[in-house]
Design a protein around this motif. Structure first.
Motif, PDB file in Angstrom:
ATOM      1  N   HIS A 120       0.862  -1.191   0.000  1.00 51.81           N
ATOM      2  CA  HIS A 120       0.000   0.000   0.000  1.00 51.81           C
ATOM      3  C   HIS A 120       0.890   1.230   0.000  1.00 51.81           C
ATOM      4  O   HIS A 120       2.121   1.101   0.013  1.00 51.81           O
ATOM      5  CB  HIS A 120      -0.987  -0.029   1.179  1.00 51.81           C
ATOM      6  N   ASP A 124       5.654   4.798   5.237  1.00 51.19           N
ATOM      7  CA  ASP A 124       6.624   3.845   5.778  1.00 51.19           C
ATOM      8  C   ASP A 124       6.804   2.628   4.864  1.00 51.19           C
ATOM      9  O   ASP A 124       7.731   1.844   5.052  1.00 51.19           O
ATOM     10  CB  ASP A 124       6.217   3.405   7.199  1.00 51.19           C
ATOM     11  N   HIS A 125       5.937   2.489   3.870  1.00 49.26           N
ATOM     12  CA  HIS A 125       6.034   1.350   2.948  1.00 49.26           C
ATOM     13  C   HIS A 125       6.587   1.737   1.576  1.00 49.26           C
ATOM     14  O   HIS A 125       7.004   0.868   0.820  1.00 49.26           O
ATOM     15  CB  HIS A 125       4.663   0.680   2.799  1.00 49.26           C
ATOM     16  N   ASP A 221      -0.168  -4.193   6.897  1.00 43.34           N
ATOM     17  CA  ASP A 221      -0.701  -3.564   8.107  1.00 43.34           C
ATOM     18  C   ASP A 221      -2.144  -3.993   8.392  1.00 43.34           C
ATOM     19  O   ASP A 221      -2.878  -3.290   9.089  1.00 43.34           O
ATOM     20  CB  ASP A 221      -0.615  -2.031   7.998  1.00 43.34           C
ATOM     21  N   HIS A 267       4.796  -4.327  11.297  1.00 38.94           N
ATOM     22  CA  HIS A 267       5.262  -3.547  12.450  1.00 38.94           C
ATOM     23  C   HIS A 267       5.180  -4.332  13.757  1.00 38.94           C
ATOM     24  O   HIS A 267       4.873  -3.776  14.809  1.00 38.94           O
ATOM     25  CB  HIS A 267       4.459  -2.250  12.570  1.00 38.94           C
TER      26      HIS A 267
HETATM   27 ZN   LIG Z   1       2.872   0.646   7.965  1.00 39.93          ZN
END
Ligand SMILES: [Zn+2]
Length: 278
Positions: A120, A124-125, A221, A267
């Motif tokens: 996605h 952070d990805h 996530d 995470h």
């Molecule tokens: Zn994330």
């Protein structure tokens, strides 16, 4: 088949991200306003897969630019992210830990990657995309791209991080897999499937990598820890609780499958970098 679980940076967020119990304004405010000392450090995992079709990387983690000296650098973060997202993530990457640096240490150049899969478009990805130009393919579910240009996602997934990358957008199709029965069969042989797991974002994909009767499931996530589905504890960050629940229910179902060699959350604070053969 070999799966390398690589930690590619750290985010420091409020505990409501992991166990907030649903999507609401209170959780959003808490995530932005939680002071430094009360934040929890969460790893950001990416995955390298040694697949017969070549090397596959799932997600990018943070680039070196976010953390030039390997520690938290507020100015560097705010050059990459709008202020509210910088305050949300507070990311850093210790020396040698970006995806690019870890690949380099293994003798792998971005051009050696047969495919970079984006689950996605949250920063952070995908922020590490700038370090990984040259991958032969970069793929993303079309549904994720569609929403990233609209509504709340426009604020959550800033365009400069990914808009100019040569991303190939693939459509989900009917499938027996996933809470939505929607998946992308990457090579047409069921060995790598991007399965729609909505809730955190609409278009998010989990990735199933299969070898014979065994598979690993990279949950992105859809959950932050196995506790989310094992103890029915809903995360606090996403867009739709009902979909979050459906996706968690599916992960629980997959974990009961005798072929399951592991479910990995991007995470999970209890997870360590490791190599899994299956
Ligand atoms: Zn994330």
């Amino acid at each position: 088949m070999k799966l390398h679980v690589m930690r590619c940076g750290i985010i420091r967020v409020s505990d409501s991200v992991v166990f907030g119990g649903g999507v609401n304004l209170h959780n959003t405010a808490k995530q932005l306003l939680t002071p430094e000392r009360a934040r929890v450090a969460l790893p950001v995992f990416c995955y390298l897969i040694e697949h017969p079709r070549g090397l596959l990387l799932v997600d990018t983690g943070w680039p070196r630019a976010v953390s030039p000296a390997g520690v938290y650098d507020e100015q560097a973060v705010s050059r990459l992210l709008p202020r509210y997202l910088a305050a949300f993530y507070r990311p850093f990457v210790p020396a040698g830990e970006t995806a690019r640096e870890q690949l380099e240490a293994m003798g792998i150049r971005p051009e050696d990657l047969a495919c970079l899969i984006l689950t996605h478009l949250d920063p952070d990805h995908v922020a590490g995309l700038r370090d990984l130009a040259g991958a032969k393919r970069i793929v993303l579910p079309e549904d994720e791209y569609f929403w990233a240009c609209r509504t709340v996602y426009k604020a959550r997934q800033p365009w400069p991080l990914w808009k100019d990358a040569p991303i190939e957008r693939l459509f989900y199709r009917g499938s027996p897999l996933g809470p939505n029965r929607w998946a992308i069969d990457l090579f047409g042989d069921e060995s790598v499937q991007l399965v729609n797991v909505p809730g955190h974002t609409d278009g998010q994909a989990a990735v199933i990598v299969r070898h014979g009767s065994r598979f690993v499931l990279l949950a992105a996530d859809a959950a932050f820890t196995p506790r989310n589905w094992r103890e029915d504890l809903l995360p606090g960050f996403g867009f739709d609780e009902a979909f979050q629940r459906k996706s968690l229910g599916w992960l629980a179902e997959m974990e009961r499958d005798p072929g399951c060699a592991g479910i990995f959350c991007s995470h999970d604070a209890d997870m360590t970098p490791q190599v899994v053969e299956f």
